[in-house]
Design an enzyme around this catalytic site. Structure first.
Site, mmCIF file in Angstrom:
data_model
loop_
_atom_site.group_PDB
_atom_site.id
_atom_site.type_symbol
_atom_site.label_atom_id
_atom_site.label_comp_id
_atom_site.label_asym_id
_atom_site.label_seq_id
_atom_site.Cartn_x
_atom_site.Cartn_y
_atom_site.Cartn_z
ATOM 1 N N SER A 70 -57.341 -24.220 59.461
ATOM 2 C CA SER A 70 -56.181 -23.788 60.238
ATOM 3 C C SER A 70 -54.939 -24.483 59.710
ATOM 4 C CB SER A 70 -56.424 -24.176 61.691
ATOM 5 O OG SER A 70 -55.221 -24.438 62.349
ATOM 6 N N SER A 71 -53.777 -23.880 59.967
ATOM 7 C CA SER A 71 -52.522 -24.493 59.510
ATOM 8 C C SER A 71 -52.196 -25.777 60.278
ATOM 9 C CB SER A 71 -51.374 -23.502 59.652
ATOM 10 O OG SER A 71 -51.256 -23.087 60.991
ATOM 11 N N CYS A 72 -52.922 -26.067 61.349
ATOM 12 C CA CYS A 72 -52.616 -27.293 62.109
ATOM 13 C C CYS A 72 -53.130 -28.553 61.401
ATOM 14 C CB CYS A 72 -53.143 -27.212 63.527
ATOM 15 S SG CYS A 72 -54.915 -27.310 63.625
ATOM 16 N N TYR A 113 -58.740 -31.033 66.801
ATOM 17 C CA TYR A 113 -59.164 -29.859 66.022
ATOM 18 C C TYR A 113 -58.760 -30.042 64.560
ATOM 19 C CZ TYR A 113 -59.367 -24.889 64.748
ATOM 20 O OH TYR A 113 -59.644 -23.684 64.152
ATOM 21 N N LYS A 167 -61.045 -30.098 61.115
ATOM 22 C CA LYS A 167 -60.854 -29.137 60.024
ATOM 23 C C LYS A 167 -60.547 -29.844 58.694
ATOM 24 C CE LYS A 167 -61.786 -25.314 62.048
ATOM 25 N NZ LYS A 167 -62.928 -24.520 61.580
ATOM 26 N N HIS A 224 -54.202 -18.172 72.405
ATOM 27 C CA HIS A 224 -53.009 -18.470 71.637
ATOM 28 C C HIS A 224 -51.847 -17.632 72.171
ATOM 29 C CE1 HIS A 224 -55.920 -20.177 68.703
ATOM 30 N NE2 HIS A 224 -54.946 -21.059 68.588
#
Ligand code: GDP
Length: 313
Positions: A101-103, A130, A134, A173
């Site tokens: 994920s971009s987070c 999270y 990842k 989301h």
């Protein structure tokens, strides 16, 4: 090809996309193989021996769910990726694509965010659990590549949306939440809808079928240690996104901000350069993607509204 997480937003889109490739797709329900369970995962993998894996199984959720269930988001995701990647190695799986994920990127990374920004600064606190899981997934793929010569790659999609999304207001989301809020406000003839935060954060969105297409492209054309951003290359403020959703849904009332809710990271636009250089570009414009998602929501509304703490991808 084993698609782990076939019931989730990304996994189901990958299964749809693979139908065009003529490869045999295998899936496992949680009852058949709970991927958080090392032994169950290994036994399932030994019994089915896939050639390739798309690892789209994860505990996912929006800003509130992430902030509320940090232990679940960290533990479940660490276990799933460690178990699947180790079992894939033991079973000689030829290719594995891990989805993150971009987070994963630092809260204040330079925009657009290059892949090289990983681990250069502190994470956004609302989803760091999270994100840490990842990041560990990326590192697992790199470690198995380095130590065992495995062709395990990683892709980091931006905020995804589309058919099969989670429309539960507590755990979803932003995009599905806005679609539902605008739709219900229209039905009840309410004069306003509420968005969380200030409306000023900017987010990048990608239609999930575009993401699935990028996954297949990477499986076929990419083989390197560094993860690859998967995005649209464009971002939009939450306020403008809300206006767009209201137009699509046909809700004409006021947009009210609830600043007791978190904004999260101010901006996370990823650089799309690396993926473009491999020869892939998205095809679904944002408005058309929102229209398709709204259509899906109208057709599947009741099922989509089933409350859940956090959906699995
Ligand atoms: P994030 O990208 O990890 O922050 O995840 P989200 O998609 O949950 O939130 C994106 C942004 O949209 C944040 O700034 C939220 O505060 C904002 N937002 C506005 N209204 C909503 C809503 O109804 N639900 C969610 N999940 N986010 C919202």
């Amino acid at each position: 090809m084993f698609v782990a997480g076939h019931r989730g937003l990304v996994g189901s889109a990958v299964v749809r996309r693979l139908a065009r490739e003529g490869c045999e797709v295998i899936t496992a329900t949680r009852a058949e193989a709970d991927l958080r369970d090392q032994r169950a995962t290994r036994l399932w993998m030994e019994a089915h021996r896939p050639d390739a894996i798309v690892l789209a199984a994860a505990k996912v959720g929006g800003i509130l769910a992430n902030d509320t269930y940090p232990a679940d988001f960290l533990y479940d995701n660490l276990m799933i990726e460690a178990n699947v990647i180790e079992a894939a190695h033991r079973c000689d799986v030829e290719k594995l694509l891990f989805l993150g994920s971009s987070c994963i990127y630092p809260k204040h990374a330079d925009q657009p965010i290059m892949e090289s920004a990983l681990l250069t600064g502190p994470l956004e606190p609302t989803n760091e659990w999270y994100a840490v899981a990842k990041i560990a997934g990326i590192k697992l793929c790199q470690a198995y590549r380095r130590q065992h010569g495995r062709d395990f790659i990683s892709a980091m999609p931006t905020n995804l949306f589309g058919p099969g999304d989670n429309f539960d207001l507590q755990s979803s989301h932003v995009l599905p939440a806005l679609i539902r809020k605008a739709h219900e406000a229209k039905l009840t003839e309410a004069n306003k809808i509420t968005v969380w935060g200030t409306g000023s954060p900017r987010r990048e969105f990608l239609f999930v079928d575009d993401c699935a297409d990028a996954c297949v492209h990477l499986l076929q054309h990419y083989s390197d240690a560094e993860h690859v951003n998967v995005g649209s290359g464009e971002d939009i403020s939450i306020l403008h996104l809300t206006q767009l959703v209201c137009e699509v849904v046909g809700f004409k009332g006021e947009i009210v901000k609830d600043i007791s809710k978190p904004d999260g990271t101010p901006r996370k636009l990823m650089s799309a350069e690396k993926l473009r250089a491999t020869g892939w570009a998205p095809s679904m414009p944002l408005r058309k993607g929102v229209e398709e998602t709204y259509r899906w929501y109208l057709e599947h509304g009741a099922a989509a509204q089933a409350p859940s703490a956090a959906a699995s991808v």
